[in-house]
Design a protein around this motif. Structure first.
Motif, PDB file in Angstrom:
ATOM      1  N   GLY A 385       0.796  -1.227   0.000  1.00 54.16           N
ATOM      2  CA  GLY A 385       0.000   0.000   0.000  1.00 54.16           C
ATOM      3  C   GLY A 385       0.829   1.278   0.000  1.00 54.16           C
ATOM      4  O   GLY A 385       0.300   2.361   0.173  1.00 54.16           O
ATOM      5  N   ALA A 386       2.161   1.152  -0.178  1.00 49.94           N
ATOM      6  CA  ALA A 386       3.015   2.351  -0.159  1.00 49.94           C
ATOM      7  C   ALA A 386       2.643   3.300  -1.297  1.00 49.94           C
ATOM      8  O   ALA A 386       2.766   4.512  -1.183  1.00 49.94           O
ATOM      9  CB  ALA A 386       4.477   1.955  -0.263  1.00 49.94           C
ATOM     10  N   PHE A 387       2.163   2.743  -2.398  1.00 46.76           N
ATOM     11  CA  PHE A 387       1.690   3.563  -3.519  1.00 46.76           C
ATOM     12  C   PHE A 387       0.689   2.715  -4.292  1.00 46.76           C
ATOM     13  O   PHE A 387       0.612   1.493  -4.064  1.00 46.76           O
ATOM     14  CB  PHE A 387       2.859   4.000  -4.425  1.00 46.76           C
ATOM     15  CG  PHE A 387       3.812   2.888  -4.754  1.00 46.76           C
ATOM     16  CD1 PHE A 387       3.552   1.993  -5.778  1.00 46.76           C
ATOM     17  CD2 PHE A 387       4.971   2.726  -3.998  1.00 46.76           C
ATOM     18  CE1 PHE A 387       4.443   0.965  -6.055  1.00 46.76           C
ATOM     19  CE2 PHE A 387       5.862   1.697  -4.278  1.00 46.76           C
ATOM     20  CZ  PHE A 387       5.588   0.815  -5.315  1.00 46.76           C
ATOM     21  N   SER A 388      -0.076   3.368  -5.170  1.00 45.21           N
ATOM     22  CA  SER A 388      -1.083   2.565  -5.870  1.00 45.21           C
ATOM     23  C   SER A 388      -0.331   1.555  -6.725  1.00 45.21           C
ATOM     24  O   SER A 388       0.612   1.886  -7.432  1.00 45.21           O
ATOM     25  CB  SER A 388      -1.984   3.461  -6.712  1.00 45.21           C
ATOM     26  OG  SER A 388      -1.182   4.192  -7.592  1.00 45.21           O
ATOM     27  N   GLY A 389      -0.730   0.324  -6.615  1.00 42.29           N
ATOM     28  CA  GLY A 389      -0.007  -0.722  -7.339  1.00 42.29           C
ATOM     29  C   GLY A 389       0.844  -1.566  -6.413  1.00 42.29           C
ATOM     30  O   GLY A 389       1.247  -2.654  -6.777  1.00 42.29           O
ATOM     31  N   ALA A 390       1.112  -1.048  -5.188  1.00 48.55           N
ATOM     32  CA  ALA A 390       1.910  -1.847  -4.240  1.00 48.55           C
ATOM     33  C   ALA A 390       0.965  -2.784  -3.490  1.00 48.55           C
ATOM     34  O   ALA A 390       0.609  -2.555  -2.342  1.00 48.55           O
ATOM     35  CB  ALA A 390       2.645  -0.924  -3.278  1.00 48.55           C
ATOM     36  N   HIS A 391       0.518  -3.835  -4.195  1.00 53.27           N
ATOM     37  CA  HIS A 391      -0.467  -4.745  -3.596  1.00 53.27           C
ATOM     38  C   HIS A 391       0.148  -5.638  -2.532  1.00 53.27           C
ATOM     39  O   HIS A 391      -0.509  -6.088  -1.622  1.00 53.27           O
ATOM     40  CB  HIS A 391      -1.103  -5.610  -4.682  1.00 53.27           C
ATOM     41  CG  HIS A 391      -1.792  -4.782  -5.712  1.00 53.27           C
ATOM     42  ND1 HIS A 391      -2.762  -3.871  -5.372  1.00 53.27           N
ATOM     43  CD2 HIS A 391      -1.628  -4.705  -7.050  1.00 53.27           C
ATOM     44  CE1 HIS A 391      -3.184  -3.264  -6.472  1.00 53.27           C
ATOM     45  NE2 HIS A 391      -2.495  -3.750  -7.505  1.00 53.27           N
ATOM     46  N   VAL A 392       1.430  -5.911  -2.711  1.00 57.24           N
ATOM     47  CA  VAL A 392       2.139  -6.695  -1.691  1.00 57.24           C
ATOM     48  C   VAL A 392       3.462  -5.990  -1.387  1.00 57.24           C
ATOM     49  O   VAL A 392       3.960  -5.244  -2.221  1.00 57.24           O
ATOM     50  CB  VAL A 392       2.465  -8.126  -2.179  1.00 57.24           C
ATOM     51  CG1 VAL A 392       1.290  -9.047  -2.099  1.00 57.24           C
ATOM     52  CG2 VAL A 392       3.049  -8.115  -3.576  1.00 57.24           C
ATOM     53  N   ALA A 393       3.967  -6.238  -0.184  1.00 59.14           N
ATOM     54  CA  ALA A 393       5.250  -5.625   0.177  1.00 59.14           C
ATOM     55  C   ALA A 393       6.360  -6.258  -0.661  1.00 59.14           C
ATOM     56  O   ALA A 393       6.234  -7.400  -1.094  1.00 59.14           O
ATOM     57  CB  ALA A 393       5.520  -5.852   1.653  1.00 59.14           C
ATOM     58  N   LYS A 394       7.407  -5.487  -0.932  1.00 59.06           N
ATOM     59  CA  LYS A 394       8.508  -6.036  -1.725  1.00 59.06           C
ATOM     60  C   LYS A 394       9.830  -5.674  -1.042  1.00 59.06           C
ATOM     61  O   LYS A 394      10.028  -4.555  -0.616  1.00 59.06           O
ATOM     62  CB  LYS A 394       8.469  -5.451  -3.128  1.00 59.06           C
ATOM     63  CG  LYS A 394       9.527  -6.037  -4.037  1.00 59.06           C
ATOM     64  CD  LYS A 394       9.375  -5.479  -5.455  1.00 59.06           C
ATOM     65  CE  LYS A 394      10.534  -5.788  -6.359  1.00 59.06           C
ATOM     66  NZ  LYS A 394      11.762  -5.096  -6.117  1.00 59.06           N
TER      67      LYS A 394
END
Ligand code: ATP
Length: 620
Positions: A385-394
């Motif tokens: 959720g860090a930015f739109s598109g960040a569905h999972v942490a990386k």
């Protein structure tokens, strides 16, 4: 307490109320009427807690049903027959008699509440907590009990397990600890093993004004130890590390191995660190001796023709092997200089594989292939959720390389802005993944590589001085293939063995070999490898002649793949072959400079790298 028949004495507090009520009636000079007394006695009898009335001569004149239950004696057996001390274990009798007497001399002389041990009719021991008060105006006392047997047994079991644990810990070859998570590593508990390990009494390190355990840690290792703990604790996982401590009275140093974990409260607050530290000196010394022995053996090996997958026996390559071993034995950052395709990544891997970081990751990053906008997220990672598109942490590259090696290929491509961020991350400052709030302090070794003159970059203001000095600690200069032609036969043999299923080796004539020898190899070993790969699979030997004269009979030139591949099975395969041939040709024309080739083809660098991978060219 209410004044009706439904009242029961549920606990010692109710007993208090009962005694006070009687006292009030006495003080008011109102002799309690028979009915009221009956009421109180009914309350006494119905009490939820065992209770008795003890006469002046210690005879028990009244016992309620709960007391019968507690002791196993019936009312008839008790009332007017048994004296209070008869219910007690031998050791408690004298004390109880003393309290009984004192209380009758002056009530406040004897304690009101205490513990003692009752013996039941069947001889069973019951631990009780009792409260006693005088009935005003009489020489009688009323006592109420709480059975604390199970509590006592648990307490005893706990004490026993504590005792066993501390015997065990005292005999362990190391020290167990509990302490705070502060920079001084303040300890609240240390097992007896502390003396053997550090030469200090546990009290010296755990007392109110004791210095923290951090003072014992070798100054060169302190930062690393604290960083490892912070990182593990912030990720709710155990930490484990090897470092040096300095012994008391300047008695030298020891290597220790520590494993520990953060202890969290139910509210999820870190309350302590608990763990174990043990002497690791012998293991570390034998490990170091082994590394030294390895270095000695390897250095004494004459005519090495290959090392960690690197082929070459020229004096220049022998020197490179020495440098790799030296770099592996230290933890300093390394920079590898060399033209494209000279094997910089191979050297970086060899350093990692021969260092004691080899159980952790080697993370190669091509800095030239990362668009500026993605740099931070690629290096530092991001949270969900860090930015739109960040569905999972990386995870970022830095985190992936934790405890291992981060290989920064084409390090000269890192922008000034990112140099600052990277520098801060690898020095004390740490970094925070996008969308996160914890500060991570990495423990990584950087091996960088470039085909550029970084000193010139610094002069031109393209690279920060501090960044340059941080990475330029052990420089290794990889010579181009044209400066070590003596390695060519070995390399040809190696690659043909690798790719040639039909054994074309013999088909490479002396004339072709001679040509290859004169050829400048602008793409270095990568180019040689690709030429031989194609030769083995397509039966074609393509070389872009530079200054060298081609041998008689000409080597076949690049030809259009479609005419050549008349047997193309389908459109997709044809396109793939065309793409591959086009890219190979462009690479050759760009002297195997991949960025230049991408530019020539008008492709974004990332797309170009993806294609190289998909078409199996980079690994060819
Ligand atoms: N001495 C060598 N022995 C065997 N293979 C080698 C040697 N040098 C390079 N290679 C091979 O050549 C290819 C290119 O090597 P590598 O990627 O390490 O070069 P590089 O200098 O990092 O290139 P670039 O600067 O373009 O990234 C790899 O496939 C590698 O295995």
């Amino acid at each position: 307490m209410k004044n009706d028949n439904t009242i029961t004495i549920q606990n010692l507090k109710d007993l208090d109320l009962l005694v006070q009520q009687i006292r009030r009636l006495e003080q008011a000079n109102e002799r309690p009427e028979k009915k009221a007394l009956q009421q109180y006695m009914s309350v006494f009898d119905n009490s939820g807690a065992p209770a008795i009335i003890i006469e002046n001569d210690m005879l028990v004149s009244r016992a309620n049903p709960k007391f019968e239950e507690l002791t196993g004696f019936t009312k008839t057996e008790i009332e007017g027959r048994l004296k209070w001390p008869q219910f007690l274990v031998e050791e408690d009798r004298e004390r109880m008699v003393r309290y009984h007497t004192l209380r009758r001399i002056r009530e406040d002389k004897a304690p009101e509440e205490y513990e003692c041990t009752v013996v039941t009719k069947t001889g069973q021991l019951k631990y009780i907590y009792m409260k006693v008060g005088m009935i005003p105006g009489t020489r009688r006392s009323v006592a109420s009990f709480t059975d604390i047997t199970s509590l006592k047994l648990t307490e005893q079991a706990l004490r026993e397990s504590d005792r066993r644990l501390s015997t065990l810990m005292g005999n362990l070859p190391g020290m167990a600890y509990r302490g705070s998570n502060d920079a001084r590593r303040t300890m609240t508990f240390l097992s007896q093993g502390c003396r053997g390990l550090t030469g200090l009494d546990p009290a010296v390190l755990t007392g109110a004004d004791a210095g923290g355990y951090a003072d014992l840690i070798h100054p060169d290792d302190r930062k690393m130890v604290l960083a490892v703990i912070q990182k593990a604790v912030s990720q709710r996982r155990a930490y484990e590390m090897v470092y040096r401590i300095r012994l008391a009275d300047n008695d030298g140093e020891k290597w220790v191995w520590e494993k520990g974990v953060g202890v969290f409260s139910p509210e999820d607050e870190l309350v302590a660190l608990e763990g174990f530290i043990t002497d690791f000196t012998d293991q570390k010394r034998s490990e170091q001796a082994l590394v030294q022995e390895n270095i000695r053996l390897r250095s004494s090996m004459k005519d090495r023709y290959q090392f960690c997958g690197i082929i070459g026996k020229s004096p220049a390559m022998q020197q490179i092997y020495e440098m790799i071993l030296k770099a592996a034995a230290s933890d300093a950052n390394v920079i590898i200089y060399g033209e494209s395709g000279t094997g910089k990544e191979l050297v970086a891997r060899a350093i990692h594989d021969t260092s004691d970081r080899n159980r952790r990751n080697f993370v190669p990053v091509n800095c030239g292939a990362i668009p500026e906008g993605l740099f931070e997220s690629e290096f530092f990672g991001y949270k969900k959720g860090a930015f739109s598109g960040a569905h999972v942490a990386k995870k970022g590259y830095i985190d992936m390389a934790e405890g291992g090696t981060l290989f920064l290929d084409e390090v000269g491509e890192i922008s000034l802005h990112m140099q600052v961020k990277l520098l801060r991350a690898i020095d004390q400052g740490g970094y925070t993944p996008l969308g996160g709030n914890e500060v991570l302090r990495p423990e990584i070794r950087i091996v960088a590589a470039t085909n550029r003159d970084l000193k010139m970059f610094v002069q031109k203001g393209l690279m920060r001085k501090d960044f340059f000095y941080r990475i330029h600690i052990i420089p290794i200069h990889l010579p181009p293939l044209r400066e070590r032609k003596e390695d060519l036969p070995l390399l040809i043999e190696h690659f043909l063995k690798k790719y040639d299923k039909q054994d074309h080796g013999e088909l490479i004539s002396g004339r072709v070999l001679e040509f290859m020898n004169r050829y400048e190899w602008p793409g270095n070993v990568r180019e040689l490898q690709n030429v031989l790969h194609r030769y083995a699979t397509l039966n074609r030997l393509d070389l872009v002649d530079t200054d060298a004269h081609e041998p008689e009979g000409r080597l076949p030139d690049f030809r259009g793949p479609i005419e050549e591949q008349a047997d193309v099975p389908d459109f997709r395969t044809a396109v793939r072959r065309f793409e591959k041939a086009l890219i190979l040709k462009t690479l050759e024309q760009s002297r195997w400079h991949r960025e230049a080739a991408a530019k020539r083809l008008g492709l974004p660098v990332r797309t170009f790298f993806r294609k190289l991978k998909a078409l199996d060219i980079s690994s060819a």
